[in-house]
Design a protein around this motif. Structure first.
Motif, PDB file in Angstrom:
ATOM      1  N   ASP A  44       0.813  -1.224   0.000  1.00 39.00           N
ATOM      2  CA  ASP A  44       0.000   0.000   0.000  1.00 39.00           C
ATOM      3  C   ASP A  44       0.847   1.275   0.000  1.00 39.00           C
ATOM      4  N   GLU A  45       1.864   1.305   0.867  1.00 38.50           N
ATOM      5  CA  GLU A  45       2.661   2.534   1.009  1.00 38.50           C
ATOM      6  C   GLU A  45       3.373   2.894  -0.293  1.00 38.50           C
ATOM      7  N   THR A  46       3.893   1.869  -0.987  1.00 36.13           N
ATOM      8  CA  THR A  46       4.713   2.190  -2.162  1.00 36.13           C
ATOM      9  C   THR A  46       3.874   2.540  -3.393  1.00 36.13           C
ATOM     10  N   THR A  47       2.550   2.461  -3.271  1.00 37.74           N
ATOM     11  CA  THR A  47       1.713   2.936  -4.391  1.00 37.74           C
ATOM     12  C   THR A  47       1.636   4.464  -4.397  1.00 37.74           C
ATOM     13  N   LYS A  48       2.108   5.084  -3.308  1.00 34.63           N
ATOM     14  CA  LYS A  48       1.885   6.526  -3.150  1.00 34.63           C
ATOM     15  C   LYS A  48       2.926   7.393  -3.854  1.00 34.63           C
ATOM     16  N   CYS A  49       3.948   6.772  -4.436  1.00 36.68           N
ATOM     17  CA  CYS A  49       5.053   7.546  -5.018  1.00 36.68           C
ATOM     18  C   CYS A  49       4.569   8.435  -6.162  1.00 36.68           C
ATOM     19  N   ILE A  50       5.063   9.699  -6.145  1.00 39.18           N
ATOM     20  CA  ILE A  50       4.698  10.644  -7.214  1.00 39.18           C
ATOM     21  C   ILE A  50       5.895  10.990  -8.095  1.00 39.18           C
ATOM     22  N   LEU A  51       6.996  10.251  -7.927  1.00 34.68           N
ATOM     23  CA  LEU A  51       8.189  10.420  -8.770  1.00 34.68           C
ATOM     24  C   LEU A  51       8.721  11.855  -8.763  1.00 34.68           C
ATOM     25  N   CYS A  52       8.771  12.456  -7.576  1.00 37.89           N
ATOM     26  CA  CYS A  52       9.270  13.833  -7.486  1.00 37.89           C
ATOM     27  C   CYS A  52      10.790  13.860  -7.390  1.00 37.89           C
ATOM     28  N   ALA A  53      11.393  12.715  -7.074  1.00 36.65           N
ATOM     29  CA  ALA A  53      12.853  12.572  -6.950  1.00 36.65           C
ATOM     30  C   ALA A  53      13.421  13.175  -5.668  1.00 36.65           C
ATOM     31  N   THR A  58      13.805   8.520   3.391  1.00 33.36           N
ATOM     32  CA  THR A  58      12.595   8.386   4.201  1.00 33.36           C
ATOM     33  C   THR A  58      12.170   9.736   4.777  1.00 33.36           C
ATOM     34  N   GLU A  59      13.173  10.516   5.233  1.00 24.66           N
ATOM     35  CA  GLU A  59      12.869  11.831   5.807  1.00 24.66           C
ATOM     36  C   GLU A  59      12.361  12.787   4.727  1.00 24.66           C
ATOM     37  N   ALA A  60      12.867  12.627   3.497  1.00 27.43           N
ATOM     38  CA  ALA A  60      12.555  13.600   2.443  1.00 27.43           C
ATOM     39  C   ALA A  60      11.218  13.332   1.767  1.00 27.43           C
ATOM     40  N   CYS A  61      10.727  12.103   1.815  1.00 26.36           N
ATOM     41  CA  CYS A  61       9.543  11.755   1.011  1.00 26.36           C
ATOM     42  C   CYS A  61       8.331  12.604   1.397  1.00 26.36           C
ATOM     43  N   PRO A  62       7.802  13.396   0.452  1.00 26.05           N
ATOM     44  CA  PRO A  62       6.645  14.243   0.774  1.00 26.05           C
ATOM     45  C   PRO A  62       5.354  13.438   0.910  1.00 26.05           C
ATOM     46  N   ARG A  63       5.402  12.155   0.551  1.00 23.04           N
ATOM     47  CA  ARG A  63       4.226  11.296   0.663  1.00 23.04           C
ATOM     48  C   ARG A  63       4.331  10.382   1.881  1.00 23.04           C
ATOM     49  N   ASP A  64       5.350  10.588   2.689  1.00 21.98           N
ATOM     50  CA  ASP A  64       5.570   9.785   3.900  1.00 21.98           C
ATOM     51  C   ASP A  64       5.668   8.288   3.631  1.00 21.98           C
ATOM     52  N   ILE A  65       6.235   7.942   2.504  1.00 18.17           N
ATOM     53  CA  ILE A  65       6.471   6.521   2.225  1.00 18.17           C
ATOM     54  C   ILE A  65       7.668   6.068   3.067  1.00 18.17           C
ATOM     55  N   PRO A  66       7.538   4.952   3.774  1.00 14.44           N
ATOM     56  CA  PRO A  66       8.711   4.449   4.526  1.00 14.44           C
ATOM     57  C   PRO A  66       9.713   3.838   3.547  1.00 14.44           C
ATOM     58  N   VAL A  67      10.492   4.701   2.903  1.00 15.57           N
ATOM     59  CA  VAL A  67      11.323   4.281   1.766  1.00 15.57           C
ATOM     60  C   VAL A  67      12.364   3.239   2.172  1.00 15.57           C
ATOM     61  N   THR A  68      13.087   3.514   3.272  1.00 20.44           N
ATOM     62  CA  THR A  68      14.145   2.579   3.680  1.00 20.44           C
ATOM     63  C   THR A  68      13.546   1.222   4.043  1.00 20.44           C
ATOM     64  N   GLN A  69      12.375   1.261   4.681  1.00 21.25           N
ATOM     65  CA  GLN A  69      11.688   0.004   5.005  1.00 21.25           C
ATOM     66  C   GLN A  69      11.415  -0.789   3.720  1.00 21.25           C
ATOM     67  N   ALA A  70      10.955  -0.095   2.678  1.00 22.35           N
ATOM     68  CA  ALA A  70      10.659  -0.754   1.399  1.00 22.35           C
ATOM     69  C   ALA A  70      11.930  -1.343   0.795  1.00 22.35           C
ATOM     70  N   ILE A  71      13.037  -0.574   0.870  1.00 21.64           N
ATOM     71  CA  ILE A  71      14.303  -1.066   0.319  1.00 21.64           C
ATOM     72  C   ILE A  71      14.727  -2.341   1.053  1.00 21.64           C
ATOM     73  N   GLU A  72      14.597  -2.322   2.381  1.00 15.79           N
ATOM     74  CA  GLU A  72      14.991  -3.505   3.164  1.00 15.79           C
ATOM     75  C   GLU A  72      14.092  -4.698   2.836  1.00 15.79           C
ATOM     76  N   GLU A  73      12.812  -4.447   2.589  1.00 14.87           N
ATOM     77  CA  GLU A  73      11.902  -5.554   2.254  1.00 14.87           C
ATOM     78  C   GLU A  73      12.278  -6.170   0.909  1.00 14.87           C
ATOM     79  N   VAL A  74      12.662  -5.308  -0.054  1.00 15.39           N
ATOM     80  CA  VAL A  74      13.074  -5.853  -1.356  1.00 15.39           C
ATOM     81  C   VAL A  74      14.391  -6.617  -1.202  1.00 15.39           C
TER      82      VAL A  74
END
Lengths: 119, 231
Positions: free
Chosen positions: B139-148, B207-223
């Motif tokens: 669910d969380e990783t569907t929120k990406c808006i590709l803002c970089a 993770t701190e920068a994501c304006p959509r509050d996606i737990p980015v590092t968590q996602a990287i670790e899961e992959v």
């Protein structure tokens, strides 16, 4: 300077201490290998040289670097291999800093008086 | 509220290096940084170049380095920054002009992870059903808006522009953990390259920068764990 938070500084410190420990290890291998010229040779001279105060301060820093790098390595392992590690990474980093300080206190108590005495 | 805005500007036709330009202006504390930059462009200096589109935190056009942190200019209020604001282009991508960077390397990495649904099985007579629990996994990783904002906050990406970057891994995660998708192995193969997801050093800037509050590092670790234990 990017205003990163705990994670960024944990990473920077991990890299800096890693490079520092690697350089120290290189120096250590070189000085220990000098023992092949006999106990009274350059090996002994190096040991005496290391008693100068800048190297004593360096000793404190190397010990702190090894302890930090090792403990933070455990933090990274927990982040990599558990489902909860990432969630508690900040707490764990403060734990790493606290433990490094606690472990460093006896080192300071031993080495600092030696520096002050000029021993 | 009187504020000073310092913007890192670069005109490829006139400058050899970026230069800082200061603007003084009077704004309402509840205005956003994007409003401030619009004021500058419309009223003080029309030559200022930057990207923006929806202005509501969805299109992902206006990621900038604001007071030292990657943010969307349309989601930061002046009152949360104080009366001195610095704005720079996001890092690690070539600056084309002022706050505009070349996003192509970023989108190349995005395209590399096959960010679309892959399933060669014959279509079922009805929908490909998915339980709420299966959906929740990504669910969380569907929120990406590709803002970089994430990729350009990453210290590894700053020094190695070939690193696939957090945004691509987030978008790979979105499909790798989709129970209907069958392209996991292809994606893991892409991410298992030397500039793939093992480059991550868990600095958490993403993770701190994501304006959509996606737990980015968590996602990287899961992959990463999927790569180790599933791939």
């Amino acid at each position: 300077m990017y205003r990163g938070r705990e994670g960024q500084w944990a990473f920077v410190l991990h890299r800096v201490t890693g490079v520092a420990v690697a350089l120290f290890l290189l120096l250590h291998v070189i000085d220990i290998s000098l023992v092949m010229f006999g106990p009274e040779g350059p090996f002994e001279a190096f040991l005496v040289f290391y008693h100068n105060w800048p190297f004593r301060i360096g000793l404190i820093m190397v010990i702190a670097a090894v302890v930090y790098h090792g403990l933070n390595g455990l933090r990274i392992i927990l982040m990599d291999f558990t489902t909860w590690g990432v969630r508690y990474q900040k707490h764990m980093w403060y734990g790493v800093l606290g433990l490094t300080t606690i472990i460093g206190i006896p080192v300071l108590l031993k080495v600092v008086p030696e520096i002050l005495r000029g021993a | 509220m009187q504020i000073t805005v310092k913007i890192k500007r670069f005109d490829p036709e006139a400058d050899t290096r970026p230069r800082w330009v200061e603007y003084q202006l009077d704004v309402d504390p509840t205005e956003r940084v994007l409003d401030v930059i619009n004021h500058i462009k419309w009223e003080l200096d029309g030559s200022l170049a930057f990207r923006r589109s929806c202005a509501h935190g969805i299109c992902g056009s206006d990621a900038m380095l604001i007071n030292g942190v990657n943010r969307l200019a349309c989601k930061v209020l002046v009152q949360d920054l104080g009366n001195r604001i610095t704005v720079e282009p996001i890092r690690g991508l070539e600056v084309k002009k002022d706050l505009i960077v070349d996003m192509e390397p970023f989108f190349d990495s995005y395209r590399a992870v096959l960010p679309y649904f892959i399933n060669d099985e014959p279509p079922p007579p009805t929908e490909r059903l998915q339980s709420p629990e299966e959906r929740a996994v990504f669910d969380e990783t569907t929120k990406c808006i590709l803002c970089a904002a994430c990729t350009t906050s990453c210290p590894v990406f700053w020094t190695n522009g070939s690193y696939v970057g957090p945004a691509s891994i987030v978008n790979a995660h979105r499909f790798i953990f989709d129970s209907r998708d069958r392209g996991t192995l292809e994606r893991l193969e892409v991410l298992n390259q030397s500039n793939g997801l093992w480059r991550c050093r868990t600095a958490y800037n993403c993770t701190e920068a994501c304006p959509r509050d996606i737990p980015v590092t968590q996602a990287i670790e899961e992959v990463r764990r999927a790569m180790l234990f599933r791939g």
